[in-house]
Design an enzyme around this catalytic site. Structure first.
Site, PDB file in Angstrom:
ATOM      1  N   TYR A  17       0.860  -1.185   0.000  1.00 39.31           N
ATOM      2  CA  TYR A  17       0.000   0.000   0.000  1.00 39.31           C
ATOM      3  C   TYR A  17       0.894   1.233   0.000  1.00 39.31           C
ATOM      4  O   TYR A  17       1.645   1.470   0.955  1.00 39.31           O
ATOM      5  CB  TYR A  17      -0.888  -0.031   1.243  1.00 39.31           C
ATOM      6  CG  TYR A  17      -1.901   1.088   1.362  1.00 39.31           C
ATOM      7  CD1 TYR A  17      -2.772   1.380   0.321  1.00 39.31           C
ATOM      8  CD2 TYR A  17      -2.011   1.824   2.541  1.00 39.31           C
ATOM      9  CE1 TYR A  17      -3.716   2.383   0.446  1.00 39.31           C
ATOM     10  CE2 TYR A  17      -2.952   2.827   2.676  1.00 39.31           C
ATOM     11  CZ  TYR A  17      -3.803   3.101   1.627  1.00 39.31           C
ATOM     12  OH  TYR A  17      -4.729   4.096   1.754  1.00 39.31           O
ATOM     13  N   TYR A 171     -11.511  -4.480   6.976  1.00 43.68           N
ATOM     14  CA  TYR A 171     -10.220  -4.138   7.576  1.00 43.68           C
ATOM     15  C   TYR A 171     -10.377  -3.021   8.602  1.00 43.68           C
ATOM     16  O   TYR A 171      -9.928  -3.118   9.741  1.00 43.68           O
ATOM     17  CB  TYR A 171      -9.230  -3.709   6.488  1.00 43.68           C
ATOM     18  CG  TYR A 171      -7.943  -3.149   7.045  1.00 43.68           C
ATOM     19  CD1 TYR A 171      -6.903  -3.990   7.409  1.00 43.68           C
ATOM     20  CD2 TYR A 171      -7.773  -1.783   7.237  1.00 43.68           C
ATOM     21  CE1 TYR A 171      -5.727  -3.483   7.949  1.00 43.68           C
ATOM     22  CE2 TYR A 171      -6.612  -1.265   7.776  1.00 43.68           C
ATOM     23  CZ  TYR A 171      -5.586  -2.120   8.130  1.00 43.68           C
ATOM     24  OH  TYR A 171      -4.437  -1.614   8.670  1.00 43.68           O
ATOM     25  N   HIS A 172     -11.020  -1.930   8.190  1.00 38.97           N
ATOM     26  CA  HIS A 172     -11.114  -0.760   9.057  1.00 38.97           C
ATOM     27  C   HIS A 172     -12.098  -0.972  10.200  1.00 38.97           C
ATOM     28  O   HIS A 172     -12.046  -0.262  11.204  1.00 38.97           O
ATOM     29  CB  HIS A 172     -11.508   0.469   8.233  1.00 38.97           C
ATOM     30  CG  HIS A 172     -10.495   0.797   7.177  1.00 38.97           C
ATOM     31  ND1 HIS A 172     -10.617   0.342   5.882  1.00 38.97           N
ATOM     32  CD2 HIS A 172      -9.333   1.493   7.228  1.00 38.97           C
ATOM     33  CE1 HIS A 172      -9.580   0.756   5.185  1.00 38.97           C
ATOM     34  NE2 HIS A 172      -8.791   1.452   5.966  1.00 38.97           N
ATOM     35  N   LYS A 533     -11.230  17.196  15.695  1.00 36.38           N
ATOM     36  CA  LYS A 533     -10.591  16.508  14.576  1.00 36.38           C
ATOM     37  C   LYS A 533     -10.458  17.515  13.433  1.00 36.38           C
ATOM     38  O   LYS A 533     -11.321  17.606  12.565  1.00 36.38           O
ATOM     39  CB  LYS A 533     -11.439  15.319  14.122  1.00 36.38           C
ATOM     40  CG  LYS A 533     -11.474  14.150  15.057  1.00 36.38           C
ATOM     41  CD  LYS A 533     -10.176  13.349  15.039  1.00 36.38           C
ATOM     42  CE  LYS A 533      -9.891  12.722  13.714  1.00 36.38           C
ATOM     43  NZ  LYS A 533      -8.584  12.013  13.721  1.00 36.38           N
ATOM     44  N   ASP A 537      -8.601  14.229   8.248  1.00 38.40           N
ATOM     45  CA  ASP A 537      -8.345  12.932   8.856  1.00 38.40           C
ATOM     46  C   ASP A 537      -9.629  12.379   9.468  1.00 38.40           C
ATOM     47  O   ASP A 537     -10.166  12.943  10.416  1.00 38.40           O
ATOM     48  CB  ASP A 537      -7.256  13.086   9.930  1.00 38.40           C
ATOM     49  CG  ASP A 537      -7.108  11.849  10.805  1.00 38.40           C
ATOM     50  OD1 ASP A 537      -7.384  10.744  10.302  1.00 38.40           O
ATOM     51  OD2 ASP A 537      -6.724  12.003  11.974  1.00 38.40           O
ATOM     52  N   HIS A 539      -9.946   9.163  10.661  1.00 39.00           N
ATOM     53  CA  HIS A 539      -9.723   8.058  11.601  1.00 39.00           C
ATOM     54  C   HIS A 539      -9.998   8.578  13.014  1.00 39.00           C
ATOM     55  O   HIS A 539      -9.139   9.170  13.656  1.00 39.00           O
ATOM     56  CB  HIS A 539      -8.293   7.538  11.483  1.00 39.00           C
ATOM     57  CG  HIS A 539      -8.053   6.759  10.229  1.00 39.00           C
ATOM     58  ND1 HIS A 539      -7.749   7.363   9.033  1.00 39.00           N
ATOM     59  CD2 HIS A 539      -8.089   5.430   9.978  1.00 39.00           C
ATOM     60  CE1 HIS A 539      -7.592   6.439   8.100  1.00 39.00           C
ATOM     61  NE2 HIS A 539      -7.799   5.255   8.649  1.00 39.00           N
TER      62      HIS A 539
END
Length: 660
Positions: A17, A171-172, A533, A537, A539
């Site tokens: 990646y 995945y996340h 935040k 971003d 996440h």
């Protein structure tokens, strides 16, 4: 007479990646990795590209080229694939809200190279549900986003039958705290939401089966590799059962569970980072050992991703790990070595039972999209992640080098300078200059006509892929495409999953509550903490856990989720009378954004309100932030949230005393 050589299965695709700084720099990296034996590309795009902004948008500040490559127009895509034959590549693009647009740019570049569309191979992630739950790079409301997902699926089924239009991405979900059963259930619920929508398009049984056959998955694999291996076998069985029984697909080949994987980056540690090499190897076993549940493509993180952006050597190390597994062992010479194992069968059955029960709950809520809007799945993920972190804090879940076996020799791998790759600050200005030059040299009338056609297609409910390809060829930019669809579809803010009430848990938290209460009494009101935040971003796992723990500890918490500008955060701090402002930034833009917040706080007369910053922050940047007025910096090594809460209370106390 010599014994004939054993027959080997074909190895999985080896991917890394990658993408950073500029299209030119990323192209050089891709060509270098391919020369080292990588067999597929996995493109990381920067956050402005992922969220449909040009590099010169206010929210793009500090984010350009940081977590991936900026692709603002067809010229960038040309440069990205310069000297790389698209027709011969298997290209994975981690792109979701803007998947239709990046795929359109890819097709336009492929057309220029003369690559037949029917020959193109690869994947767009294109899983918007998990963006609302974990990754945060969504743009539009769920219904409109799912329409775009469906548009891409229907287009590729007809025009690019070898291309996977969607990676259902669990995945996340694991990165956000999902248990194995939740990862199974939420990913499969997402796939069902997509297939339910495609069903309404009136496809023939044969065409629908082909759609099912092109849906792929992108999963995670953590350290409990026996459980993770069983999870993959459960995925295989459940997908076969769902596509057969719910959707009536009779072709066994179309029902096969096809997946790629990146093993768990969440479990990589800043402390004793050399241990991460073993973690990555162990995690990869879960997705390659069992032949009947083996990944089609594997990309492994680099050992130092908890420290910052990996260097080419670090990526090479992870690639070599895959190559040694595939070519030096006898793994690919045997059938499935776990078939008939009663312990494996029992665990697979238990995971399936739990996942099916969770799928039933989601169906009762109206499916995955409805469960997103109700906040159900998000709140469950926040709860699971809270439980995971509390187990690490309490020492119930051992993490070597973090909460046990912490004494050790200094690592020579982290000594000296250049331990990680750092994107130069001039990259952003240069990308903006190229963007302005692109706008100046294109045919402005043709670009505007293409944008007008995009508006009409969006409003009329037409498939958005062909108009997007036309727009790409007319020189339209990523931000212009995003602005058109924002204008027609609107924007969306997903539920945060953070409860508005504190949990009544005791133990070690009691002492923290007493400290927060002492400080609150001293300053004459409940200590107020703003969690922000800034930038793009998305996440939000760390910010959510800080907000949850701060509320449990007795702070009054202000948290509105992702994607705020520095100006919006400072305005909120002033309006709410925050006693402390905390920024969570995981994209590498911490220096730029923290400096901007400090500047605006000074302008608004809030210079005495302490600012703290958390994220993947190298020591040199931590030093710089502190020198410029940041009260405290927290990185992954600060896993004890109760210690952070005590620290925040004392920072607030000190700042109030300083004003007296």
């Amino acid at each position: 007479m010599t014994e004939s050589a054993p027959r080997h299965d074909k190895p999985w695709l080896f991917r890394t990646y990658a993408g950073h700084s500029t299209a030119k720099e990323s192209n050089l990296l891709y060509r270098s990795n391919l020369a080292k034996g990588q067999t597929g590309l996995s493109i990381a795009f920067d956050l402005p590209t992922q969220t449909g902004y040009d590099s010169d948008h206010i929210l793009s500040r500090g984010e350009v080229g940081k977590v991936g490559v900026p692709v603002s127009h067809l010229g960038d895509m040309r440069t990205l694939f310069d000297g790389i034959p698209i027709a011969d590549m298997n290209t994975s693009m981690t792109i979701n809200a803007t998947a239709v647009w990046l795929f359109a740019l890819y097709i336009a570049a492929a057309d220029e190279q003369g690559a037949p569309r029917g020959k193109l191979q690869g994947t767009t992630q294109n899983d918007i549900i998990k963006e609302y739950l974990s990754r945060g790079s969504y743009v539009f409301p769920p219904a409109q986003s799912l329409r775009l997902t469906q548009d891409l699926i229907l287009f590729t089924t007809k025009e690019c039958p070898k291309f996977n239009p969607m990676n259902v991405c669990s995945y996340h979900l694991q990165e956000a705290g999902a248990t194995p059963a939740q990862e199974l259930a939420y990913a499969l619920a997402t796939a069902c939401a997509i297939l339910d929508g495609v069903k309404t398009a009136g496809l023939s049984e044969k065409d629908f089966a082909e759609v099912v056959g092109r849906i792929s998955f992108f999963v995670n694999a953590g350290m409990r590799f026996v459980t993770e291996l069983c999870k993959m076998r459960a995925f295989v069985e459940l997908w076969d059962e769902i596509t057969r029984d719910r959707y009536g697909v009779t072709d066994e080949k179309s029902r096969r569970f096809r997946y790629g994987v990146q093993v768990n980056s969440l479990g990589l540690t800043e402390q004793q980072p050399e241990n991460n090499v073993y973690r990555i190897l162990i995690e990869s076993l879960a997705v390659v050992l069992s032949k009947n549940a083996r990944a089609r493509a594997v990309q492994l993180p680099a050992w130092n991703e908890a420290l910052g952006l990996p260097r080419p050597f670090d990526q090479q190390w992870s690639l070599r790990m895959q190559q040694i597994m595939a070519y030096e062992t006898d793994l690919l010479e045997y059938g499935d070595i776990f078939d008939g194992n009663p312990a494996i069968a029992k665990k697979v059955a238990a995971l399936k039972e739990e996942a099916v029960a969770e799928l039933k709950k989601i169906d009762e809520l109206g499916g995955a999209a409805a469960a997103v809007e109700a906040g159900y799945m998000k709140s469950k993920l926040v709860e699971s992640n809270t439980a995971r972190l509390e187990a690490i804090e309490a020492g119930e879940q051992i993490v070597v080098g973090v909460n046990k076996f912490t004494e050790g020799e200094p690592s020579p791998l982290t000594a000296g300078d250049n331990q990680i790759m750092v994107v130069p600050e001039h990259v952003e200005a240069e990308q903006i200059a190229r963007l302005n030059a692109w706008r100046a040299q294109r045919d402005a009338k043709a670009a505007q006509a293409a944008l007008d056609e995009l508006v009409r297609a969006a409003k009329e409910g037409r498939n958005m892929v062909e108009p997007s390809i036309a727009a790409a060829k007319a020189g339209v930019t990523t931000g212009e495409w995003g602005a058109v669809l924002r204008g027609v579809f609107g924007e969306y803010r997903a539920p945060t999953g953070v409860s508005s009430t504190a949990r009544q848990v005791g133990g070690q938290l009691d002492a923290v509550r007493e400290e927060v209460q002492r400080v609150s009494t001293k300053i004459g009101q409940r200590a107020k903490f703003l969690v922000g935040k800034p930038g793009l971003d998305g996440h939000s796992n760390g910010a959510e856990q800080i907000a949850v723990r701060a509320r449990d500890a007795g702070f009054e918490v202000i948290y509105a989720g992702i994607r705020s500008t520095p100006a919006e955060l400072v305005e909120t701090a002033q309006k709410e009378g925050a006693h402390c402002v905390g920024l969570s930034i995981l994209s590498g833009s911490h220096v730029t954004l923290a400096h901007e917040v400090l500047r605006l706080m000074k302008e608004k007369g809030l210079s005495e309100v302490p600012l703290v910053v958390g994220g993947i922050i190298p020591p040199a940047d931590e030093k710089l932030l502190r020198e410029n007025g940041v009260a405290a910096v927290y990185t992954p090594k600060n896993y004890d949230l109760n210690a952070i809460m005590t620290d925040l209370a004392q920072i607030i106390e000190k700042s109030v005393e300083g004003r007296a």
